[in-house]
Design an enzyme around this catalytic site. Structure first.
Site, PDB file in Angstrom:
ATOM      1  N   ASP A 265       0.862  -1.184   0.000  1.00 21.28           N
ATOM      2  CA  ASP A 265       0.000   0.000   0.000  1.00 21.28           C
ATOM      3  C   ASP A 265       0.898   1.234   0.000  1.00 21.28           C
ATOM      4  O   ASP A 265       1.554   1.539   1.000  1.00 21.28           O
ATOM      5  CB  ASP A 265      -0.904   0.013   1.240  1.00 21.28           C
ATOM      6  CG  ASP A 265      -1.977  -1.073   1.203  1.00 21.28           C
ATOM      7  OD1 ASP A 265      -1.740  -2.130   0.579  1.00 21.28           O
ATOM      8  OD2 ASP A 265      -3.042  -0.874   1.820  1.00 21.28           O
TER       9      ASP A 265
ATOM     10  N   LYS B  20      -7.068   3.459  -3.191  1.00 19.17           N
ATOM     11  CA  LYS B  20      -7.474   3.426  -1.784  1.00 19.17           C
ATOM     12  C   LYS B  20      -7.725   4.844  -1.298  1.00 19.17           C
ATOM     13  O   LYS B  20      -6.974   5.766  -1.630  1.00 19.17           O
ATOM     14  CB  LYS B  20      -6.353   2.753  -0.979  1.00 19.17           C
ATOM     15  CG  LYS B  20      -6.549   2.684   0.523  1.00 19.17           C
ATOM     16  CD  LYS B  20      -5.371   1.942   1.161  1.00 19.17           C
ATOM     17  CE  LYS B  20      -5.397   2.004   2.677  1.00 19.17           C
ATOM     18  NZ  LYS B  20      -4.232   1.296   3.275  1.00 19.17           N
TER      19      LYS B  20
ATOM     20  N   LYS C  53     -10.420   0.331  -2.362  1.00 24.28           N
ATOM     21  CA  LYS C  53     -10.256   0.077  -0.933  1.00 24.28           C
ATOM     22  C   LYS C  53     -10.586   1.328  -0.131  1.00 24.28           C
ATOM     23  O   LYS C  53      -9.795   2.267  -0.098  1.00 24.28           O
ATOM     24  CB  LYS C  53      -8.826  -0.384  -0.616  1.00 24.28           C
ATOM     25  CG  LYS C  53      -8.590  -0.657   0.883  1.00 24.28           C
ATOM     26  CD  LYS C  53      -7.185  -1.178   1.143  1.00 24.28           C
ATOM     27  CE  LYS C  53      -6.910  -1.339   2.638  1.00 24.28           C
ATOM     28  NZ  LYS C  53      -5.551  -1.872   2.914  1.00 24.28           N
TER      29      LYS C  53
END
Length: 316
Positions: free
Chosen positions: A153, A216, A252
């Site tokens: 991430d 995300k 996400k």
């Protein structure tokens, strides 16, 4: 199986003239949280689905290998055995999608999850601010992968989006994607720092063009984290990118998603805006920790008719 997004050449024509009707986005998002809720077995089924999409996360300054090991034990068995039996899931007991930790905690998570099939995700690239030198940010990806992380991430440089420096953002994310290699890369946009929904849309498109597998919302450390209006705009960007390229990008939401009711709102958004494929962990991840306890509590009520105390569903 979803074909991985290879990225495309930066094409400003796909986003530079984009407009976002903010009042309409707010109304659409509000409609998701005010409509009649799912009930009984349908709610239970959707909550089990949400559980399977969770990136169970600990990103605290006081994390220890022991704490990570306890979190991983919960990831292996997110639902009590009696509830698994009560839901008729013994043949395929649920587990979460991944466990997300800092790079230094990756070895502990890998050990604790060995044999489970649950991947370890690591934040990297100067999380959460993303303001360390690029060489160090890329080296952090190398370190996390070397320790056994299978998903990374990454965080973007917010000033690139705020200053409309889309070429710089594209090159940054492209370099991170190249460094991730075969590992899945989730690009954290830190939408609470981007100021406008239009910036959110543009940053989403640029990150996908640069090869992000998942976009995300947040690090969880911003003042404002995942919200339904921001998520709606990101989903529309995912849809536009798919229409332009044929590639399906994951989504996400992360930060502040704590209740089972919240999870149902995001699942509804995915289903209505992107379709059934985005209700699977291949294309939907929910970054959370406290959420899992409330989902388990709601499923306990479905099976037994009683709510357990939250401390009976502790994460660690």
């Amino acid at each position: 199986m979803t074909i991985r997004n290879p990225g495309i050449a930066l094409d400003p024509t796909l986003f530079e003239h984009a407009q976002v009707n903010t009042p309409a986005a707010l109304r659409r998002a509000e409609s998701l949280s005010t409509r009649r809720a799912l009930k009984q077995q349908w709610q239970a089924a959707w909550l089990v689905k949400a559980m399977a999409c969770i990136d169970l996360t600990t990103l605290a300054g006081d994390d220890t290998p022991q704490r990570v090991a306890r979190l991983c034990a919960k990831a292996r068995n997110p639902l009590r055995r009696d509830l698994v039996a009560g839901l008729g899931l013994e043949a395929a007991p649920p587990k979460v999608a991944a466990v997300c930790v800092y790079p230094s905690m990756v070895p502990a998570a890998v050990r604790a999850l060995q044999g489970s099939g649950i991947p370890v995700a690591s934040v990297a690239t100067g999380f959460p601010a993303g303001l360390t030198p690029m060489r160090e940010r890329l080296a952090e990806i190398d370190h996390a992968l070397g320790e056994g992380a299978r998903e990374i991430d990454v965080v973007i440089t917010r000033s690139h989006a705020l200053g409309q420096h889309w070429g710089a953002l594209y090159e940054e994310v492209q370099a991170m994607r190249a460094r991730c290699g075969a590992a899945q890369m989730k690009a954290i946009l830190a939408t609470g720092d981007l100021k406008t929904l239009r910036n959110v849309y543009k940053a989403s498109m640029v990150a996908m063009m640069a090869g992000a597998d998942v976009i995300k919302t947040s690090t969880g450390k911003e003042e404002v984290n995942a919200t339904l209006p921001v998520s709606l705009v990101m989903c529309r960007a995912i849809r536009d990118y798919r229409d332009a390229t044929g590639y399906a990008i994951g989504f996400k939401p992360a930060g502040g998603i704590r209740s089972a009711r919240d999870a149902l709102h995001w699942l509804t958004l995915m289903n209505e805006e992107l379709g059934r494929d985005w209700l699977e962990p291949d294309l939907l991840r929910i970054g959370a920790s406290a959420l899992l306890g409330d989902i388990e509590r709601q499923l306990e009520h479905h099976v037994t008719g009683r709510y357990g105390a939250l401390h009976q569903h502790a994460m660690v």
